[in-house]
Design a protein around this motif. Structure first.
Motif, PDB file in Angstrom:
ATOM      1  N   VAL A 119       0.845  -1.191   0.000  1.00  0.00           N
ATOM      2  CA  VAL A 119       0.000   0.000   0.000  1.00  0.00           C
ATOM      3  C   VAL A 119       0.885   1.247   0.000  1.00  0.00           C
ATOM      4  O   VAL A 119       0.649   2.194  -0.762  1.00  0.00           O
ATOM      5  N   ARG A 120       1.916   1.248   0.828  1.00  0.00           N
ATOM      6  CA  ARG A 120       2.826   2.401   0.887  1.00  0.00           C
ATOM      7  C   ARG A 120       3.539   2.602  -0.454  1.00  0.00           C
ATOM      8  O   ARG A 120       3.672   3.734  -0.929  1.00  0.00           O
ATOM      9  N   ARG A 121       3.988   1.526  -1.058  1.00  0.00           N
ATOM     10  CA  ARG A 121       4.690   1.622  -2.342  1.00  0.00           C
ATOM     11  C   ARG A 121       3.768   2.196  -3.415  1.00  0.00           C
ATOM     12  O   ARG A 121       4.152   3.069  -4.194  1.00  0.00           O
ATOM     13  N   PHE A 122       2.522   1.715  -3.450  1.00  0.00           N
ATOM     14  CA  PHE A 122       1.557   2.241  -4.416  1.00  0.00           C
ATOM     15  C   PHE A 122       1.333   3.732  -4.178  1.00  0.00           C
ATOM     16  O   PHE A 122       1.318   4.523  -5.128  1.00  0.00           O
ATOM     17  N   ALA A 123       1.147   4.125  -2.927  1.00  0.00           N
ATOM     18  CA  ALA A 123       0.920   5.539  -2.601  1.00  0.00           C
ATOM     19  C   ALA A 123       2.091   6.392  -3.060  1.00  0.00           C
ATOM     20  O   ALA A 123       1.901   7.466  -3.655  1.00  0.00           O
ATOM     21  N   ASP A 124       3.295   5.925  -2.809  1.00  0.00           N
ATOM     22  CA  ASP A 124       4.488   6.666  -3.238  1.00  0.00           C
ATOM     23  C   ASP A 124       4.600   6.713  -4.758  1.00  0.00           C
ATOM     24  O   ASP A 124       4.925   7.748  -5.331  1.00  0.00           O
ATOM     25  N   ASP A 125       4.315   5.603  -5.416  1.00  0.00           N
ATOM     26  CA  ASP A 125       4.426   5.529  -6.874  1.00  0.00           C
ATOM     27  C   ASP A 125       3.412   6.417  -7.592  1.00  0.00           C
ATOM     28  O   ASP A 125       3.694   6.928  -8.681  1.00  0.00           O
ATOM     29  N   HIS A 126       2.232   6.603  -7.002  1.00  0.00           N
ATOM     30  CA  HIS A 126       1.134   7.273  -7.696  1.00  0.00           C
ATOM     31  C   HIS A 126       0.667   8.564  -7.038  1.00  0.00           C
ATOM     32  O   HIS A 126      -0.288   9.181  -7.519  1.00  0.00           O
ATOM     33  N   GLY A 127       1.294   8.943  -5.933  1.00  0.00           N
ATOM     34  CA  GLY A 127       0.869  10.159  -5.248  1.00  0.00           C
ATOM     35  C   GLY A 127      -0.509  10.046  -4.630  1.00  0.00           C
ATOM     36  O   GLY A 127      -1.246  11.028  -4.516  1.00  0.00           O
ATOM     37  N   THR A 128      -0.856   8.850  -4.227  1.00  0.00           N
ATOM     38  CA  THR A 128      -2.174   8.576  -3.650  1.00  0.00           C
ATOM     39  C   THR A 128      -2.159   8.839  -2.151  1.00  0.00           C
ATOM     40  O   THR A 128      -1.254   8.409  -1.444  1.00  0.00           O
ATOM     41  N   GLY A 129      -3.183   9.521  -1.665  1.00  0.00           N
ATOM     42  CA  GLY A 129      -3.370   9.670  -0.226  1.00  0.00           C
ATOM     43  C   GLY A 129      -4.001   8.404   0.315  1.00  0.00           C
ATOM     44  O   GLY A 129      -4.823   7.778  -0.354  1.00  0.00           O
ATOM     45  N   VAL A 130      -3.608   8.007   1.519  1.00  0.00           N
ATOM     46  CA  VAL A 130      -4.154   6.792   2.124  1.00  0.00           C
ATOM     47  C   VAL A 130      -4.545   7.107   3.563  1.00  0.00           C
ATOM     48  O   VAL A 130      -3.759   7.691   4.314  1.00  0.00           O
ATOM     49  N   LEU A 131      -5.748   6.718   3.923  1.00  0.00           N
ATOM     50  CA  LEU A 131      -6.220   6.817   5.297  1.00  0.00           C
ATOM     51  C   LEU A 131      -6.472   5.398   5.779  1.00  0.00           C
ATOM     52  O   LEU A 131      -7.302   4.688   5.210  1.00  0.00           O
ATOM     53  N   VAL A 132      -5.734   4.981   6.799  1.00  0.00           N
ATOM     54  CA  VAL A 132      -5.822   3.621   7.319  1.00  0.00           C
ATOM     55  C   VAL A 132      -6.445   3.664   8.711  1.00  0.00           C
ATOM     56  O   VAL A 132      -5.960   4.378   9.587  1.00  0.00           O
ATOM     57  N   VAL A 133      -7.506   2.900   8.899  1.00  0.00           N
ATOM     58  CA  VAL A 133      -8.068   2.665  10.223  1.00  0.00           C
ATOM     59  C   VAL A 133      -7.634   1.256  10.581  1.00  0.00           C
ATOM     60  O   VAL A 133      -7.963   0.301   9.876  1.00  0.00           O
ATOM     61  N   GLU A 134      -6.871   1.131  11.652  1.00  0.00           N
ATOM     62  CA  GLU A 134      -6.231  -0.159  11.934  1.00  0.00           C
ATOM     63  C   GLU A 134      -6.093  -0.385  13.427  1.00  0.00           C
ATOM     64  O   GLU A 134      -5.675   0.503  14.164  1.00  0.00           O
ATOM     65  N   GLN A 135      -6.438  -1.609  13.860  1.00  0.00           N
ATOM     66  CA  GLN A 135      -6.290  -1.959  15.268  1.00  0.00           C
ATOM     67  C   GLN A 135      -4.847  -2.301  15.629  1.00  0.00           C
ATOM     68  O   GLN A 135      -4.437  -2.137  16.772  1.00  0.00           O
ATOM     69  N   HIS A 136      -4.077  -2.770  14.668  1.00  0.00           N
ATOM     70  CA  HIS A 136      -2.659  -3.066  14.907  1.00  0.00           C
ATOM     71  C   HIS A 136      -1.850  -1.802  14.623  1.00  0.00           C
ATOM     72  O   HIS A 136      -1.262  -1.635  13.560  1.00  0.00           O
TER      73      HIS A 136
END
Length: 192
Positions: A119-136
């Motif tokens: 997910v991080r690699r895709f975001a960096d490659d494409h300039g995508t913002g990511v919002l993660v809701v995560e228990q871990h």
């Protein structure tokens, strides 16, 4: 707490879901949003038909294990394979903002440790913002730029992920309502 959430201009509350999707908002729900009777290939045909084969090929480059599973019904995939499919379908839509809701739900941490860096690699490659809701939290902070800890829907600690990641006591305390503020973070816990 009051406020509004805006995405590419207007408040999301004023836009229909299909309009948000056309603007580039893509959501991967905690239940993965897949149909167990369909094959992997059928999912791609249905979900990204207007994006074309190039979008599918690009998404499969991030999750090459799905190539061998094209004719398998998704109900027969492992939880990790189902999550890969859900993510690949989202990535094939070329999101501007990707919302991930409990990516780790029902998965072994070792699987999540493999998925989050993609997910991080895709975001960096494409300039995508990511919002993660995560228990871990510790896994999410490994790939995040910033972290926010919520208690009853209100932010109680926020700051650079590296600061939060390096102080487990701060994170644990924020869940218990005992957070002390660290340099570079914001704390909003009522200590009374």
């Amino acid at each position: 707490m009051q406020g509004s959430v805006c995405f590419i201009g207007p408040s999301v509350s004023t836009l229909a879901p299909q309009r948000l999707a056309r603007l580039g908002l893509v959501h991967v729900p905690e239940n993965r949003g897949i149909f167990h009777q369909l094959t992997v290939q059928e999912h791609f045909r249905l979900c990204v038909a207007n994006r074309g084969e190039q979008a599918v090929a690009q998404a499969l480059d991030y999750f090459p294990a799905l190539r061998a599973l094209q004719n398998r019904r998704t109900g027969l995939l492992s939880g990790g394979e189902q999550q890969m499919l859900a993510l690949a379908l989202a990535l094939a839509r070329s999101p501007k903002l990707l919302l991930l809701d409990e990516l780790s739900l029902g998965l072994a941490p070792v699987i999540v440790e493999r998925l989050l860096p993609v997910v991080r690699r895709f975001a960096d490659d494409h300039g995508t913002g990511v919002l993660v809701v995560e228990q871990h939290v510790h896994l999410a902070l490994e790939i995040a730029d910033r972290g926010i800890v919520l208690a009853h829907g209100d932010p109680v600690v926020e700051g650079p992920s590296q600061v939060l990641r390096n102080d487990r006591k701060l994170l644990m305390g924020s869940y218990l309502g005992e957070t002390a503020q660290l340099p570079g973070t914001t704390a909003n816990i009522d200590q009374a």
